[in-house]
Motif scaffolding. Structure first.
Motif, PDB file in Angstrom:
ATOM      1  N   TYR A 268      14.287   1.884   7.469  1.00  0.00           N
ATOM      2  CA  TYR A 268      14.076   0.628   8.184  1.00  0.00           C
ATOM      3  C   TYR A 268      12.841   0.710   9.089  1.00  0.00           C
ATOM      4  CZ  TYR A 268      14.331  -2.531  12.124  1.00  0.00           C
ATOM      5  OH  TYR A 268      13.988  -3.407  13.104  1.00  0.00           O
ATOM      6  N   LEU A 269      12.741   1.792   9.851  1.00  0.00           N
ATOM      7  CA  LEU A 269      11.586   1.941  10.728  1.00  0.00           C
ATOM      8  C   LEU A 269      10.286   1.939   9.918  1.00  0.00           C
ATOM      9  CD1 LEU A 269      12.806   4.646  13.303  1.00  0.00           C
ATOM     10  CD2 LEU A 269      12.696   2.166  13.601  1.00  0.00           C
ATOM     11  N   ALA A 270      10.330   2.497   8.714  1.00  0.00           N
ATOM     12  CA  ALA A 270       9.140   2.507   7.862  1.00  0.00           C
ATOM     13  C   ALA A 270       8.814   1.120   7.324  1.00  0.00           C
ATOM     14  CB  ALA A 270       9.350   3.478   6.695  1.00  0.00           C
ATOM     15  N   ALA A 271       9.833   0.344   7.007  1.00  0.00           N
ATOM     16  CA  ALA A 271       9.599  -0.940   6.330  1.00  0.00           C
ATOM     17  C   ALA A 271       9.414  -2.105   7.284  1.00  0.00           C
ATOM     18  CB  ALA A 271      10.761  -1.236   5.370  1.00  0.00           C
ATOM     19  N   GLY A 272      10.357  -2.301   8.208  1.00  0.00           N
ATOM     20  CA  GLY A 272      10.389  -3.566   8.923  1.00  0.00           C
ATOM     21  C   GLY A 272      10.428  -3.537  10.426  1.00  0.00           C
ATOM     22  N   ALA A 273      10.424  -2.345  11.017  1.00  0.00           N
ATOM     23  CA  ALA A 273      10.472  -2.285  12.479  1.00  0.00           C
ATOM     24  C   ALA A 273       9.110  -2.630  13.073  1.00  0.00           C
ATOM     25  CB  ALA A 273      10.921  -0.900  12.934  1.00  0.00           C
ATOM     26  N   LEU A 274       9.133  -2.983  14.346  1.00  0.00           N
ATOM     27  CA  LEU A 274       7.900  -3.265  15.083  1.00  0.00           C
ATOM     28  C   LEU A 274       7.668  -2.138  16.095  1.00  0.00           C
ATOM     29  CD1 LEU A 274       8.466  -7.077  15.809  1.00  0.00           C
ATOM     30  CD2 LEU A 274       7.080  -6.073  13.977  1.00  0.00           C
ATOM     31  N   PRO A 275       6.416  -1.669  16.257  1.00  0.00           N
ATOM     32  CA  PRO A 275       5.192  -2.245  15.686  1.00  0.00           C
ATOM     33  C   PRO A 275       4.633  -1.491  14.489  1.00  0.00           C
ATOM     34  CG  PRO A 275       4.623  -0.809  17.501  1.00  0.00           C
ATOM     35  CD  PRO A 275       6.124  -0.702  17.339  1.00  0.00           C
ATOM     36  N   ASN A 276       5.373  -0.477  13.976  1.00  0.00           N
ATOM     37  CA  ASN A 276       4.769   0.441  13.006  1.00  0.00           C
ATOM     38  C   ASN A 276       5.310   0.342  11.591  1.00  0.00           C
ATOM     39  OD1 ASN A 276       3.104   1.819  15.026  1.00  0.00           O
ATOM     40  ND2 ASN A 276       5.045   2.617  15.808  1.00  0.00           N
ATOM     41  N   GLY A 277       6.089  -0.711  11.283  1.00  0.00           N
ATOM     42  CA  GLY A 277       6.601  -0.878   9.931  1.00  0.00           C
ATOM     43  C   GLY A 277       5.517  -1.435   9.005  1.00  0.00           C
ATOM     44  N   TYR A 278       5.766  -1.333   7.717  1.00  0.00           N
ATOM     45  CA  TYR A 278       4.737  -1.751   6.755  1.00  0.00           C
ATOM     46  C   TYR A 278       4.572  -3.257   6.671  1.00  0.00           C
ATOM     47  CZ  TYR A 278       3.326   2.824   5.362  1.00  0.00           C
ATOM     48  OH  TYR A 278       2.776   4.086   5.384  1.00  0.00           O
ATOM     49  N   ALA A 279       5.547  -4.019   7.132  1.00  0.00           N
ATOM     50  CA  ALA A 279       5.334  -5.465   7.216  1.00  0.00           C
ATOM     51  C   ALA A 279       4.201  -5.749   8.203  1.00  0.00           C
ATOM     52  CB  ALA A 279       6.616  -6.174   7.635  1.00  0.00           C
ATOM     53  N   MET A 280       4.246  -5.081   9.344  1.00  0.00           N
ATOM     54  CA  MET A 280       3.190  -5.231  10.344  1.00  0.00           C
ATOM     55  C   MET A 280       1.868  -4.651   9.849  1.00  0.00           C
ATOM     56  SD  MET A 280       2.108  -6.297  13.252  1.00  0.00           S
ATOM     57  CE  MET A 280       3.430  -6.583  14.456  1.00  0.00           C
TER      58      MET A 280
ATOM     59  N   ALA B 150      -4.326  -7.213   6.212  1.00  0.00           N
ATOM     60  CA  ALA B 150      -4.713  -8.418   5.470  1.00  0.00           C
ATOM     61  C   ALA B 150      -5.773  -9.237   6.212  1.00  0.00           C
ATOM     62  CB  ALA B 150      -3.487  -9.283   5.204  1.00  0.00           C
ATOM     63  N   LYS B 151      -5.832  -9.080   7.531  1.00  0.00           N
ATOM     64  CA  LYS B 151      -6.845  -9.807   8.303  1.00  0.00           C
ATOM     65  C   LYS B 151      -8.243  -9.316   7.978  1.00  0.00           C
ATOM     66  CE  LYS B 151      -3.622 -10.525  12.151  1.00  0.00           C
ATOM     67  NZ  LYS B 151      -3.282 -10.137  13.543  1.00  0.00           N
ATOM     68  N   GLU B 152      -8.346  -8.050   7.532  1.00  0.00           N
ATOM     69  CA  GLU B 152      -9.643  -7.457   7.219  1.00  0.00           C
ATOM     70  C   GLU B 152      -9.881  -7.370   5.716  1.00  0.00           C
ATOM     71  OE1 GLU B 152     -11.725  -6.716   9.624  1.00  0.00           O
ATOM     72  OE2 GLU B 152     -10.260  -7.239  11.189  1.00  0.00           O
TER      73      GLU B 152
ATOM     74  N   ALA C  57      -4.521  -4.568   1.576  1.00  0.00           N
ATOM     75  CA  ALA C  57      -3.218  -4.764   2.222  1.00  0.00           C
ATOM     76  C   ALA C  57      -2.081  -4.792   1.215  1.00  0.00           C
ATOM     77  CB  ALA C  57      -3.219  -6.049   3.045  1.00  0.00           C
ATOM     78  N   LYS C  58      -2.388  -5.047  -0.053  1.00  0.00           N
ATOM     79  CA  LYS C  58      -1.345  -5.046  -1.088  1.00  0.00           C
ATOM     80  C   LYS C  58      -0.656  -3.685  -1.177  1.00  0.00           C
ATOM     81  CE  LYS C  58      -0.981  -9.160  -2.897  1.00  0.00           C
ATOM     82  NZ  LYS C  58       0.306  -9.871  -2.886  1.00  0.00           N
ATOM     83  N   ALA C  59      -1.400  -2.615  -0.883  1.00  0.00           N
ATOM     84  CA  ALA C  59      -0.792  -1.282  -0.936  1.00  0.00           C
ATOM     85  C   ALA C  59       0.282  -1.145   0.136  1.00  0.00           C
ATOM     86  CB  ALA C  59      -1.858  -0.201  -0.757  1.00  0.00           C
TER      87      ALA C  59
ATOM     88  N   SER D 268       0.215 -14.101   4.275  1.00  0.00           N
ATOM     89  CA  SER D 268       1.295 -14.946   4.806  1.00  0.00           C
ATOM     90  C   SER D 268       2.490 -14.133   5.292  1.00  0.00           C
ATOM     91  CB  SER D 268       1.745 -15.949   3.739  1.00  0.00           C
ATOM     92  OG  SER D 268       2.444 -15.296   2.692  1.00  0.00           O
ATOM     93  N   ILE D 269       2.423 -12.808   5.207  1.00  0.00           N
ATOM     94  CA  ILE D 269       3.526 -11.980   5.702  1.00  0.00           C
ATOM     95  C   ILE D 269       3.689 -12.190   7.204  1.00  0.00           C
ATOM     96  CG2 ILE D 269       4.288  -9.606   6.153  1.00  0.00           C
ATOM     97  CD1 ILE D 269       3.110  -8.790   3.504  1.00  0.00           C
ATOM     98  N   ASP D 270       4.927 -12.415   7.612  1.00  0.00           N
ATOM     99  CA  ASP D 270       5.253 -12.619   9.029  1.00  0.00           C
ATOM    100  C   ASP D 270       6.086 -11.417   9.489  1.00  0.00           C
ATOM    101  OD1 ASP D 270       6.297 -13.324  11.489  1.00  0.00           O
ATOM    102  OD2 ASP D 270       6.682 -15.411  10.930  1.00  0.00           O
ATOM    103  N   PRO D 271       5.468 -10.427  10.139  1.00  0.00           N
ATOM    104  CA  PRO D 271       6.194  -9.205  10.518  1.00  0.00           C
ATOM    105  C   PRO D 271       7.412  -9.478  11.393  1.00  0.00           C
ATOM    106  CG  PRO D 271       3.837  -8.941  10.862  1.00  0.00           C
ATOM    107  CD  PRO D 271       4.058 -10.383  10.563  1.00  0.00           C
ATOM    108  N   GLU D 272       7.293 -10.467  12.287  1.00  0.00           N
ATOM    109  CA  GLU D 272       8.423 -10.779  13.171  1.00  0.00           C
ATOM    110  C   GLU D 272       9.583 -11.373  12.388  1.00  0.00           C
ATOM    111  OE1 GLU D 272       8.791 -14.032  16.436  1.00  0.00           O
ATOM    112  OE2 GLU D 272       7.999 -12.229  17.439  1.00  0.00           O
ATOM    113  N   ALA D 273       9.262 -12.202  11.396  1.00  0.00           N
ATOM    114  CA  ALA D 273      10.321 -12.783  10.566  1.00  0.00           C
ATOM    115  C   ALA D 273      11.041 -11.696   9.777  1.00  0.00           C
ATOM    116  CB  ALA D 273       9.740 -13.833   9.619  1.00  0.00           C
TER     117      ALA D 273
END
Length: 391
Positions: free
Chosen positions: A222-234, A240-242, A247-249, A288-293
């Motif tokens: 979970y910490l790797a995938a979706g936690a804040l601030p260091n998950g892969y969603a974030m 993706a901003k750069e 960012a697909k990786a 369009s990924i929303d890390p908080e969502a």
């Protein structure tokens, strides 16, 4: 990377996953009792059959060339996979009604023909194999429960589980460093509890130690995938901003880490599981990924699972399962500890954590009146957390 081909391939991954979800796959069932199918799985001495760690590292080393913009020898990786790892993957697929072999084989083929970016392939291979090592640990724990009383065999199975954990330990260590957690200590403590339980013929003690190891690994993923601030969603969102293509990786890495959690969440919190899947789906524009969502969906999902564990603890009052599910509830609360602090406050989390520990002690001492009061407090707080995370 050719985006059209990439999304087509990933769509096949997701279609398979949705079919499995429709079948009601739930890894949790394997925690407490072996299914009829798993009982038919041939007893394996995995560690003697193959040095899985060495083969895994060799394949990863070749795939790591992708990050250096060097050509990966996909024939070599495929050969290592087919000769050394595929049989293990297929055994777990059969036992857990999964399709990891199909995912890995498809990714390697796509990497070779150039229809999937090499870096994406490397991440999918790495994280999906980690899922197999994790489910193989679960397999070994099920074997321990089935062979309880045969001390020599049980000790061998625990040792095999520890060998597979060693392959996963760098992932745990990386998250400990990123989040300031002590999950390695918790897992080592869980294994020590299991070994002590075998010595003392304490099957409940083994089950409790097993839960610590299992749920702490879930926390790692979970910490790797979706936690804040260091998950892969974030990470994917920021990258993706750069560079949306690069960012697909990260998006793929988040998806692959999530696969170790997906069946548990989809079985207990399907709405949240669907939201997370859609965010990590490579057909979703990475911008369009929303890390908080994603994070809030995880928090709601794990909170709902914790509530379910407390319901079961009440239902099985007086049985070992009441204590086991009480511990599971506490472990799921710990799993999202940083999120509860962020959504509520530190004092609210400390109160909830204390109540969870006190509830477990009340269950063990059969103090029903105290347990009911504590459980009511816990359930109220978890529902408050769900409401706060209802984005």
């Amino acid at each position: 990377m050719r985006k059209r081909d990439l999304t087509k391939i990933f769509a096949a991954f997701l279609l398979t996953g949705s079919v499995l979800a429709g079948c009601g796959t739930d890894e949790k069932s394997s925690d407490t009792a072996a299914s009829d199918e798993s009982k038919q799985v041939e007893k394996e001495d995995e560690s003697e059959e193959m040095d899985f760690s060495a083969s895994f590292e060799e394949a990863k080393a070749e795939l790591s060339k992708a990050k250096q913009d060097k050509d990966v020898d996909f024939d070599k990786v495929t050969s290592i996979y087919k000769d050394d790892l595929q049989e293990l993957v297929q055994k777990r697929d059969q036992e857990f009604e999964d399709t990891v072999d199909e995912h890995i084989s498809t990714a390697l083929e796509a990497g070779k023909d150039g229809s999937l970016d090499q870096v994406v392939v490397a991440q999918l291979f790495d994280k999906l194999m980690q899922k197999v090592f994790y489910t193989t640990m679960k397999h070994e724990f099920t074997e321990v429960a089935e062979n309880w009383g045969n001390t020599e065999e049980v000790n061998e199975e625990i040792e095999e589980a520890k060998e597979f954990y060693e392959i996963l330990e760098p992932t745990v260590e990386k998250r400990d460093q990123a989040y300031g957690t002590k999950m390695m200590d918790a897992i080592n403590g869980g294994f020590a509890e299991m070994e002590k339980a075998v010595e003392e013929d304490d099957e409940l003690g083994f089950q409790l130690g097993k839960q610590v190891v299992d749920k702490t690994l879930m926390k790692t993923f979970y910490l790797a995938a979706g936690a804040l601030p260091n998950g892969y969603a974030m990470k994917a969102s920021e990258e993706a901003k750069e560079n949306a293509e690069a960012a697909k990786a990260e998006q793929a890495e988040g998806w692959a880490f999530y696969q170790s959690l997906e069946s548990y969440l989809s079985g207990n919190a399907p709405e949240e599981a669907d939201k997370i899947n859609k965010q990590f789906d490579l057909q979703t524009e990475v911008t369009s990924i929303d890390p908080e969502a994603v994070n809030h969906a995880f928090v709601r999902g794990f909170s709902k699972i914790a509530l379910h564990e407390y319901e079961e603890s009440e239902e099985y009052w007086g049985e070992d399962k009441s204590a086991i599910t009480a511990l599971e509830g506490a472990l799921f609360i710990d799993l999202i500890s940083s999120d509860i602090k962020n959504l509520m406050d530190d004092a609210s989390y400390e109160s909830l954590s204390t109540d969870a520990q006190s509830y477990l002690e009340a269950v063990k001492s059969q103090d029903k009146e105290k347990a009911e009061t504590l459980r009511s407090n816990i359930e109220k707080m978890l529902n408050d957390v769900i409401a706060k995370a209802n984005k």
